[in-house]
Design an enzyme around this catalytic site. Structure first.
Site, PDB file in Angstrom:
ATOM      1  N   ASN A  16      -2.297  -1.388  10.860  1.00 15.60           N
ATOM      2  CA  ASN A  16      -2.867  -2.011  12.060  1.00 15.60           C
ATOM      3  C   ASN A  16      -1.942  -2.971  12.796  1.00 15.60           C
ATOM      4  O   ASN A  16      -2.413  -3.953  13.374  1.00 15.60           O
ATOM      5  CB  ASN A  16      -4.161  -2.760  11.695  1.00 15.60           C
ATOM      6  CG  ASN A  16      -5.238  -1.804  11.280  1.00 15.60           C
ATOM      7  OD1 ASN A  16      -5.412  -0.769  11.902  1.00 15.60           O
ATOM      8  ND2 ASN A  16      -5.952  -2.126  10.213  1.00 15.60           N
ATOM      9  N   ASP A  73       2.878  -6.665   2.072  1.00 13.99           N
ATOM     10  CA  ASP A  73       1.877  -5.928   2.849  1.00 13.99           C
ATOM     11  C   ASP A  73       2.458  -4.639   3.454  1.00 13.99           C
ATOM     12  O   ASP A  73       1.845  -4.028   4.337  1.00 13.99           O
ATOM     13  CB  ASP A  73       1.234  -6.780   3.953  1.00 13.99           C
ATOM     14  CG  ASP A  73       0.015  -6.118   4.564  1.00 13.99           C
ATOM     15  OD1 ASP A  73      -0.717  -5.435   3.832  1.00 13.99           O
ATOM     16  OD2 ASP A  73      -0.183  -6.246   5.789  1.00 13.99           O
ATOM     17  N   TYR A 105      -8.912   3.594  10.985  1.00 18.11           N
ATOM     18  CA  TYR A 105      -7.605   3.818  11.636  1.00 18.11           C
ATOM     19  C   TYR A 105      -6.905   4.940  10.881  1.00 18.11           C
ATOM     20  O   TYR A 105      -7.225   5.190   9.704  1.00 18.11           O
ATOM     21  CB  TYR A 105      -6.739   2.552  11.637  1.00 18.11           C
ATOM     22  CG  TYR A 105      -6.351   2.062  10.250  1.00 18.11           C
ATOM     23  CD1 TYR A 105      -5.163   2.462   9.629  1.00 18.11           C
ATOM     24  CD2 TYR A 105      -7.196   1.212   9.534  1.00 18.11           C
ATOM     25  CE1 TYR A 105      -4.832   2.020   8.351  1.00 18.11           C
ATOM     26  CE2 TYR A 105      -6.872   0.763   8.263  1.00 18.11           C
ATOM     27  CZ  TYR A 105      -5.678   1.169   7.686  1.00 18.11           C
ATOM     28  OH  TYR A 105      -5.346   0.739   6.425  1.00 18.11           O
ATOM     29  N   ARG A 149     -13.878  -4.952  11.083  1.00 19.06           N
ATOM     30  CA  ARG A 149     -13.161  -3.908  11.830  1.00 19.06           C
ATOM     31  C   ARG A 149     -12.593  -2.845  10.885  1.00 19.06           C
ATOM     32  O   ARG A 149     -12.135  -1.802  11.331  1.00 19.06           O
ATOM     33  CB  ARG A 149     -12.040  -4.534  12.676  1.00 19.06           C
ATOM     34  CG  ARG A 149     -10.897  -5.077  11.871  1.00 19.06           C
ATOM     35  CD  ARG A 149      -9.819  -5.762  12.697  1.00 19.06           C
ATOM     36  NE  ARG A 149      -9.070  -6.679  11.861  1.00 19.06           N
ATOM     37  CZ  ARG A 149      -8.112  -6.351  11.029  1.00 19.06           C
ATOM     38  NH1 ARG A 149      -7.758  -5.089  10.908  1.00 19.06           N
ATOM     39  NH2 ARG A 149      -7.488  -7.256  10.303  1.00 19.06           N
ATOM     40  N   TYR A 172     -11.229  -9.474   0.650  1.00 14.85           N
ATOM     41  CA  TYR A 172     -10.583  -9.618   1.953  1.00 14.85           C
ATOM     42  C   TYR A 172     -11.653  -9.954   2.982  1.00 14.85           C
ATOM     43  O   TYR A 172     -12.634  -9.214   3.132  1.00 14.85           O
ATOM     44  CB  TYR A 172      -9.863  -8.317   2.312  1.00 14.85           C
ATOM     45  CG  TYR A 172      -8.954  -8.419   3.523  1.00 14.85           C
ATOM     46  CD1 TYR A 172      -8.369  -9.621   3.896  1.00 14.85           C
ATOM     47  CD2 TYR A 172      -8.652  -7.296   4.297  1.00 14.85           C
ATOM     48  CE1 TYR A 172      -7.521  -9.707   4.987  1.00 14.85           C
ATOM     49  CE2 TYR A 172      -7.805  -7.369   5.395  1.00 14.85           C
ATOM     50  CZ  TYR A 172      -7.251  -8.576   5.738  1.00 14.85           C
ATOM     51  OH  TYR A 172      -6.405  -8.655   6.825  1.00 14.85           O
ATOM     52  N   ARG A 214     -11.096  -3.732  -5.060  1.00 15.53           N
ATOM     53  CA  ARG A 214     -11.053  -4.529  -3.831  1.00 15.53           C
ATOM     54  C   ARG A 214     -12.390  -4.416  -3.106  1.00 15.53           C
ATOM     55  O   ARG A 214     -12.894  -3.308  -2.906  1.00 15.53           O
ATOM     56  CB  ARG A 214      -9.945  -4.008  -2.935  1.00 15.53           C
ATOM     57  CG  ARG A 214      -9.631  -4.893  -1.746  1.00 15.53           C
ATOM     58  CD  ARG A 214      -8.586  -4.247  -0.880  1.00 15.53           C
ATOM     59  NE  ARG A 214      -7.931  -5.199   0.004  1.00 15.53           N
ATOM     60  CZ  ARG A 214      -7.324  -4.836   1.129  1.00 15.53           C
ATOM     61  NH1 ARG A 214      -7.267  -3.567   1.484  1.00 15.53           N
ATOM     62  NH2 ARG A 214      -6.742  -5.741   1.907  1.00 15.53           N
ATOM     63  N   THR A 245      -8.028   0.794   3.210  1.00 13.28           N
ATOM     64  CA  THR A 245      -9.304   1.359   3.666  1.00 13.28           C
ATOM     65  C   THR A 245      -9.154   2.759   4.256  1.00 13.28           C
ATOM     66  O   THR A 245     -10.109   3.527   4.244  1.00 13.28           O
ATOM     67  CB  THR A 245      -9.948   0.445   4.723  1.00 13.28           C
ATOM     68  OG1 THR A 245      -9.014   0.235   5.787  1.00 13.28           O
ATOM     69  CG2 THR A 245     -10.348  -0.882   4.112  1.00 13.28           C
ATOM     70  N   HIS A 258       0.843  -1.204   0.000  1.00 13.44           N
ATOM     71  CA  HIS A 258       0.000   0.000   0.000  1.00 13.44           C
ATOM     72  C   HIS A 258       0.874   1.248   0.000  1.00 13.44           C
ATOM     73  O   HIS A 258       2.063   1.185   0.314  1.00 13.44           O
ATOM     74  CB  HIS A 258      -0.871   0.046   1.259  1.00 13.44           C
ATOM     75  CG  HIS A 258      -1.565  -1.226   1.620  1.00 13.44           C
ATOM     76  ND1 HIS A 258      -2.687  -1.674   0.958  1.00 13.44           N
ATOM     77  CD2 HIS A 258      -1.301  -2.153   2.574  1.00 13.44           C
ATOM     78  CE1 HIS A 258      -3.099  -2.808   1.510  1.00 13.44           C
ATOM     79  NE2 HIS A 258      -2.255  -3.131   2.481  1.00 13.44           N
TER      80      HIS A 258
HETATM   81  C1  0GY Z   1      -3.945  -5.530   4.638  1.00 10.60           C
HETATM   82  C2  0GY Z   1      -4.586  -5.794   5.905  1.00 10.60           C
HETATM   83  C3  0GY Z   1      -5.252  -4.919   6.707  1.00 10.60           C
HETATM   84  C4  0GY Z   1      -5.691  -3.605   6.337  1.00 10.60           C
HETATM   85  C5  0GY Z   1      -6.146  -3.243   5.123  1.00 10.60           C
HETATM   86  O1  0GY Z   1      -7.050  -1.772   3.609  1.00 10.60           O
HETATM   87  C6  0GY Z   1      -6.713  -1.931   4.764  1.00 10.60           C
HETATM   88  O2  0GY Z   1      -6.846  -1.067   5.643  1.00 10.60           O
HETATM   89  O3  0GY Z   1      -6.124  -4.099   4.122  1.00 10.60           O
HETATM   90  C7  0GY Z   1      -5.590  -5.388   8.061  1.00 10.60           C
HETATM   91  O4  0GY Z   1      -5.804  -4.553   8.967  1.00 10.60           O
HETATM   92  O5  0GY Z   1      -5.660  -6.624   8.261  1.00 10.60           O
HETATM   93  O6  0GY Z   1      -3.976  -6.374   3.780  1.00 10.60           O
HETATM   94  O7  0GY Z   1      -3.379  -4.461   4.459  1.00 10.60           O
END
Ligand code: 0GY
Length: 294
Positions: free
Chosen positions: A253, A248, A48, A129, A156, A123, A76, A32
């Site tokens: 988080n 990743d 977050y 959460r 996911y 996605r 996210t 990301h």
């Molecule tokens: C990941 C996992 C997480 C977060 C997100 O988009 C996101 O905020 O994917 C997670 O907190 O498990 O794949 O980045």
């Protein structure tokens, strides 16, 4: 080993150099970019707030770890505002592709512009959460809009939710890429019905792919993540032409886990889950190139 505190650092400031040398052309297919927040603000509905992790740091890590390309997945915390993602894709000289998050109001012109920038998928996130609920009809409509572009859907979810989600996933008209093996609970073992359901889901649906990523999230024991290896190795060996791997980075988080992972150690998991040069080449080069650069 010094543990880096996630309250102070979003990502490891000085990861170790991995012992494993990825094959030429290797792709980090799950990472990301965050912000920078003063240029690309975080979404109002985020669950977050990360520290900035800009594209320059991602590309430097790519080179340091011995990778050639990235697939950047919309996180996210940026909601449906894909500007930081698209900015990174445009700056990558064709060495990055993207997976966006969009709503049903997206226009065809916007989709076309994202395609030109290198976006190849959307996605759908079902982890409670991280996101609020989106009705299935809305997701079905989005999938129908992106399918003609040759894009795919990345999903996911948590292992226990697959049973309920499976009919929706099998209704999708595109390839479907599952993040992090559907998040198995590693303490339950590879024979647990939840993981067997996931394997059957892949077996029965040749359009379903899996990322064998995120041992740092799934592990109970922590590095070197040997408790996750049997899960990832099973998926790699059974579905060698439908698996992807990613760091990743920058690890959203990790407060929940309590330390920031060392990316070098994550790379060193690869030869344990893909034990032959042939499997490594499929996982890191052939598969991501087929899905993202064809
Ligand atoms: C990941 C996992 C997480 C977060 C997100 O988009 C996101 O905020 O994917 C997670 O907190 O498990 O794949 O980045």
């Amino acid at each position: 080993m010094t543990r880096i505190d996630p309250k102070e650092h979003q990502f490891h400031p000085s990861p170790s150099k991995p012992h494993f040398v990825p094959p030429p052309g290797a792709v980090d297919a799950h990472c990301h970019v965050f912000g920078p927040g003063d240029v690309f603000p975080y979404a109002a509905q985020r669950k977050y707030t990360p520290k900035d992790a800009p594209k320059e740091k991602l590309f430097a890590l790519r080179d340091f770890l011995g990778f050639s390309r990235n697939v950047i997945v919309q996180a996210t915390c940026h909601g449906q505002d894909n500007r930081a993602l698209v900015d990174a894709l445009k700056a990558s000289n064709g060495l990055a592709r993207g997976v966006a998050t969009v709503g049903p109001e997206i226009t065809d012109a916007e989709l076309k512009a994202m395609d030109a920038a290198g976006v190849r998928g959307v996605r759908f996130n079902f982890v409670k959460r991280l996101v609020d609920f989106t009705p299935r009809e809305v997701l079905t409509e989005i999938a129908a809009r992106i399918a003609p572009l040759g894009w795919h859907v990345v999903v996911y979810f948590e292992a226990a939710d697959l049973a309920e989600l499976e009919p929706f996933f099998t209704s999708l008209p595109t390839d479907v890429v599952v993040d992090h093996m559907g998040r198995p609970e590693v303490g339950k073992g590879v024979e647990h019905p939840d993981f067997r359901r996931f394997l059957a889901f892949m077996e029965n649906n040749p359009n379903v792919w899996s990322k064998v990523s995120c041992p740092e999230r799934l592990s109970i024991a922590g590095p070197p993540y040997d408790d996750v290896v049997p899960f990832a190795r099973t998926v790699v060996e059974r579905f060698a032409d439908r698996v992807l791997w990613g760091t990743d980075w920058p690890h959203p988080n990790m407060n929940m886990i309590g330390y920031v992972p060392d990316d070098g150690l994550l790379v060193d998991v690869i030869p344990k889950i893909a034990p032959t040069p042939e499997l490594q080449h499929m996982l890191l080069v052939d598969n991501p190139m087929r899905l993202y650069w064809r």
